[in-house]
Design a protein around this motif. Sequence first.
Motif, mmCIF file in Angstrom:
data_model
loop_
_atom_site.group_PDB
_atom_site.id
_atom_site.type_symbol
_atom_site.label_atom_id
_atom_site.label_comp_id
_atom_site.label_asym_id
_atom_site.label_seq_id
_atom_site.Cartn_x
_atom_site.Cartn_y
_atom_site.Cartn_z
ATOM 1 N N GLN A 169 0.846 -1.302 0.056
ATOM 2 C CA GLN A 169 0.000 0.083 0.161
ATOM 3 C C GLN A 169 0.840 1.334 -0.048
ATOM 4 O O GLN A 169 0.791 2.206 -0.840
ATOM 5 N N LYS A 170 2.029 1.070 0.818
ATOM 6 C CA LYS A 170 2.843 2.472 0.978
ATOM 7 C C LYS A 170 3.615 2.728 -0.284
ATOM 8 O O LYS A 170 3.603 3.789 -0.799
ATOM 9 N N VAL A 171 4.097 1.641 -0.816
ATOM 10 C CA VAL A 171 5.017 1.742 -1.952
ATOM 11 C C VAL A 171 4.269 1.932 -3.232
ATOM 12 O O VAL A 171 4.562 3.097 -4.155
ATOM 13 N N HIS A 172 3.086 1.467 -3.325
ATOM 14 C CA HIS A 172 2.486 1.319 -4.631
ATOM 15 C C HIS A 172 1.284 2.301 -4.645
ATOM 16 O O HIS A 172 1.028 3.091 -5.793
ATOM 17 N N ASN A 204 -0.557 4.505 -2.365
ATOM 18 C CA ASN A 204 -0.571 5.922 -1.415
ATOM 19 C C ASN A 204 -0.109 6.985 -2.517
ATOM 20 O O ASN A 204 0.511 6.737 -3.399
ATOM 21 N N GLY A 253 2.835 7.188 -4.684
ATOM 22 C CA GLY A 253 3.413 5.960 -5.030
ATOM 23 C C GLY A 253 3.336 5.539 -6.314
ATOM 24 O O GLY A 253 3.217 6.540 -7.148
ATOM 25 N N GLN A 254 3.806 4.517 -6.564
ATOM 26 C CA GLN A 254 4.110 3.896 -8.142
ATOM 27 C C GLN A 254 3.038 4.068 -8.870
ATOM 28 O O GLN A 254 2.989 4.423 -10.194
#
Lengths: 331, 294
Positions: A314-317, A319, A322-323
């Motif tokens: 969730q954080k990396v992609h 939020n 994000g990605q």
Amino acid sequence: MTNKIKTLLAAGLLAASGVASAQQTLLNVSYDVAREFYKDINAAFVPAYKKATGKDVKVEQSHAGSSAQARAVADGLDADVVTMNTTTDVEFLAEKGVVAKDWSKRFPDNASPTTSTMLFLVREGNPKGIKDWDDLVKPGVQVVVVNPKTGGNGRYAYLAAWGSVKKKGGTDDQAREFLTKLYKNVPVLARGGRDATTAFLQRNTGDVLITFESEVESVNREFGNGKVDVVYPSTSIVAENPVAVVERTVAKKGTGDLAKAYLNFLYSDEGQEIAAKHSIRPRNPKILAKYEKTFKPVKLFTVQELFGSLGEAQKVHFNDGGQFDKIYTVK
Amino acid sequence: MSASAARLAAPLPAAAKGSRGGSKRVLPGFHLTLGYTLLYLGLIVLIPLTALVFKTFTLSWDQFVAAVSSPRVMASYRLTFGASFIAAIVNVFFGLLVAWVLVRYTFPGKKIVDALVDLPFALPTAVAGISLTALLAGNGWIGQYLEPLGIKLAFNPNGVVIALIFIGLPFVVRTVQPVLEDTERELEEAAMCLGATRWQTFSRVILPAILPALLTGFAMAFARAVGEYGSVIFIAGNMPMVSEITPLIIIGKLEQYDYAGATAVATVMLVISFALLLVINALQAWQRKTQGVA
């Protein structure tokens, strides 16, 4: 506030009516597309519980988008148990102190009695010849997916696509490039799973729909067999369906044992069979094997294996910044 | 039904003017009613909105700016306010036309047409969105003929505008209708007698009389469109940077449990909408003063 008054009134009425009708009710707050599944589960659980304990129970169900349901429970909806389709929703409730911090260890298999995975639905006869993930980025192929910002279905589709590159030994950069190409082929970002199915089947939009395996069954039921073909990609992701007891409610209502019995019932042979009939993958290997025609073998990877956890993903992609945002904002 | 309600409501300003003279009051004293008004507004409007603003205070200023000004969010403001503006303008023209026909002509089935105007008020907007999509999508009744011509109305910003026109129509019709009913035809006849052309009669006699109502209708249709969610998400296609409306961004943030981010964007919408409505109200006041018509 009025809810409190209502609960007080209800409690008063219950007390007045005495022990004779001390029928316990259990509220199962669940996600949207599990409505039919839990209807069957409840019909099987009530007589089983009566046989085991001699007590009459009533199970009520509430269904809506998974995250919306989690928010409602966090804000005070008196659910006894929650049964969700993404672990982040239960983790959110654990953070709020509504379910136990170690909820995932309270029941077997990560507290997920069932799982599902992401598959492709294509139009009858598979006119575009889609077999695997790579076919989705070809020019002229339109892919319908759920917006990962608004639906768990969309998050799993995204992670499954990302993982398909990684599992072939690709790098993060290659995965990002693959997803950029994939989302260029997306004409409609649906808000939720049902929304996507409607766009694909009723509006005739797109050539491929990426969705949960469990949705295939309802598509066939709603739209008739044979309108779509199911394509099993070479790899896909395990989507766990976590369950938890809402400690806040059961402490107040004294329904702890009932709630536990209910969730344990999902692990019973009977519960697992019902899941399989709804195209939800049972954990029990024997029952899974029995329904191998429904659950064709796909090389599955877990979220933990490639992304650490859904929370991390969730954080990396997903939020802001994000990605996923980069795919759409970086030209 | 609501046309007659509007007709009833129309003479009210005159009655209020009478009571300012101070002779008779139907409702109990000024203090009591004002106090009640403030209390009611506070409970129903102000407190929830304050809660909204307070929730955004959990963000630092930098976080707030980041949340409300990311490229995706900015694109959604442009779409939401732009499409709402276009839809409201379209509704001003065609709403006026509908109101005119309903007031000035009698024809069979007029009552039914009158009732039809209110349907967008009553219909769950999701139903409207789904029906519009069914009509306009590539395989829809209308869409199948338009798409070969290169006109795509569903799953892009066009769809957003169409959905917003649909939900905004009654606001213009229902605000203009009672005013049109009140304007005296003698004025038009007098203008004609004095040799005015049709256009002069319209622009110098009719338009000034109904302009405040038109502006009000515009403001209401616009404000309604800015907040619309249900009908739009089905027809928009919801592509980031292209056809994603701000309410969807807010829902998206809520789905990620980003309460503060969601309320931050909501606050920005609130401020923009409020400012726009203030401008429109000021315009209306100025209009009344210069034209000297109530």
